[in-house]
Design an enzyme around this catalytic site. Structure first.
Site, PDB file in Angstrom:
ATOM      1  N   ILE A   1       0.867  -1.172   0.000  1.00 17.56           N
ATOM      2  CA  ILE A   1       0.000   0.000   0.000  1.00 17.56           C
ATOM      3  C   ILE A   1       0.908   1.227   0.000  1.00 17.56           C
ATOM      4  O   ILE A   1       1.910   1.250   0.736  1.00 17.56           O
ATOM      5  CB  ILE A   1      -0.907   0.026   1.254  1.00 17.56           C
ATOM      6  CG1 ILE A   1      -1.779  -1.234   1.334  1.00 17.56           C
ATOM      7  CG2 ILE A   1      -1.807   1.274   1.241  1.00 17.56           C
ATOM      8  CD1 ILE A   1      -1.289  -2.308   2.257  1.00 17.56           C
ATOM      9  N   CYS A   2       0.562   2.218  -0.837  1.00 20.56           N
ATOM     10  CA  CYS A   2       1.261   3.508  -0.790  1.00 20.56           C
ATOM     11  C   CYS A   2       2.778   3.287  -0.982  1.00 20.56           C
ATOM     12  O   CYS A   2       3.184   2.530  -1.865  1.00 20.56           O
ATOM     13  CB  CYS A   2       0.913   4.156   0.545  1.00 20.56           C
ATOM     14  SG  CYS A   2       1.318   5.890   0.726  1.00 20.56           S
ATOM     15  N   THR A   3       3.600   3.927  -0.183  1.00 19.46           N
ATOM     16  CA  THR A   3       5.054   3.807  -0.334  1.00 19.46           C
ATOM     17  C   THR A   3       5.607   2.471   0.182  1.00 19.46           C
ATOM     18  O   THR A   3       6.817   2.257   0.127  1.00 19.46           O
ATOM     19  CB  THR A   3       5.775   4.963   0.380  1.00 19.46           C
ATOM     20  OG1 THR A   3       5.316   5.044   1.729  1.00 19.46           O
ATOM     21  CG2 THR A   3       5.510   6.287  -0.317  1.00 19.46           C
ATOM     22  N   THR A  44       2.088   3.179  -6.867  1.00 21.16           N
ATOM     23  CA  THR A  44       2.412   3.643  -5.515  1.00 21.16           C
ATOM     24  C   THR A  44       1.768   5.004  -5.282  1.00 21.16           C
ATOM     25  O   THR A  44       0.998   5.495  -6.119  1.00 21.16           O
ATOM     26  CB  THR A  44       3.951   3.701  -5.321  1.00 21.16           C
ATOM     27  OG1 THR A  44       4.249   4.031  -3.957  1.00 21.16           O
ATOM     28  CG2 THR A  44       4.586   4.753  -6.231  1.00 21.16           C
TER      29      THR A  44
END
Lengths: 250, 250
Positions: free
Chosen positions: A147-149, A167
């Site tokens: 998830i995300c970074t 990302t």
């Protein structure tokens, strides 16, 4: 192996009790003993899947608990465990601290590995022990999601090389540098490539988690969970207004 | 009072260290010392607000961490603390456990009190000590919010009597029984009445949190946080398809 695992659990729980900390329940009580007896991966109907969320100092709250809210509705199908480098607590970027259930060394065999983003990823991508531990977990698991970074850590393992991934849209250019052989997709709420799911920033993880639930257990199950959470699920992985907002596409 | 607070912090942190648990940082380090010297409520520009999230066994993850994700972006304006009945850990309904920063007895003066829902509310509404402690915190705080079935606990304090409020749409009829003098609103993503915000089920808390942020710090700030979290904020408190889905309205 089984004894090591059980001893680690006893030591950890013992230390909590000794310190007067209230553990509201054994974090692994829900995992059947059969699961430990058969450490090989098994997706058998009678055996619950184990989802391991890998946490680290300064992880992002919603990256973590959006997906775990959705999987948390599958009590009869999935057991959730929190995995970290050391036993004890890890502190989120927002402040609240979460208990580690297992370390990398004593984690059970995982069916799903997830890694969130957060400010801490800037440190973790340079910690070879951490990256290698994540790589080992991800190699062995049939389903892996970031998830995300969190995608920066996953990219750093090399496992995304040659694959499509996405990302956080604000941190996009930094994450790109962590995996230069990855085909980074600029406009996507999430991307599925083989066993790897990667999602865009923070709240996107919840939509991705529902897509993974739909893949594993059916779209009706995922839709039912979303409705129960009064969540308006974005089912379209291409719907991503934040790519434009952050100047990644016209 | 200040000494009691500081002693409690030392004892708690000491017990964590003694037990070998790694606390990634003092959960209250971010609260300025001035805050403790002046325990009176102050919304002065130089002083950060304190948001206390009240947790209990079997709290709902997203009820808690959706709102805290949004407030967590306001590091220079808001400090987040987790409050519970006992020091130690509280376990969510999905499994993961969170550390209590303060008990009801040693909690600092709060600017914002929040209470999430979850299966545990069915127990907590019948725990007079818990309900009274929440009542005391809510009476003293200038801003109070519940998420999902957290409204049942808040209603049980009597503080919502004669006010408009909403709650989870599947558990609506049960929550109604916990506050028969409350004007329960069937169709609403969230409801604001005076200093009280109450939100609908689980994910609705995130939209409500952004509305509260908009009230406290301005709409631009709230929109910026939502965009940073790649969250498509539902700004319309009346947009609630789940009321019809659950048969509460035609």
């Amino acid at each position: 192996m089984i004894e090591i695992l059980q001893n680690s659990r006893r030591t950890f729980i013992g230390s909590l009790l000794t310190s007067g900390l209230l553990l509201a329940g054994d974090p692994v009580k829900a995992i059947s003993k059969n699961r430990y007896r058969n450490m090989e991966y098994s997706n058998a109907q009678n055996d619950k899947m184990i989802l391991g969320m890998v946490l680290f100092d300064r992880f992002q709250l919603l990256d973590t608990f959006g997906p775990l809210e959705m999987f948390g509705s599958l009590k009869d199908k999935v057991t959730i465990v929190i995995i970290g480098q050391k036993q004890g607590l890890v502190k989120s970027s927002a402040g609240p601290a979460v208990a580690i259930d297992y370390t990398f060394e004593n984690a059970p065999k995982l069916d799903i590995v997830m890694i969130p983003g957060g400010g801490g990823t800037r440190v973790e991508v340079n910690d070879a022990l951490f990256v290698n531990a994540v790589k080992k977990l991800a190699e062995q698991a049939p389903h892996v999601a970031s998830i995300c970074t969190g995608a920066a850590v996953l990219a750093k393992t090399g496992l995304l090389d040659g694959r499509n991934a996405t990302t956080n849209k604000r941190a996009f250019h930094w994450v790109e540098t962590q995996g230069q052989q990855v085909n980074w997709v600029k406009k996507a709420r999430w991307v599925e490539d083989g066993k790897y799911f990667t999602s865009s920033g923070i709240s996107a993880g919840t939509d991705m988690a529902l897509a993974l639930i739909a893949k594993l257990f059916g779209e009706d199950v995922a839709a039912g969970i979303a409705n129960g959470a009064e969540y308006e699920w974005n089912k379209d992985s291409q719907h991503d207004p934040f790519a434009k907002l952050n100047g990644l596409v016209d």
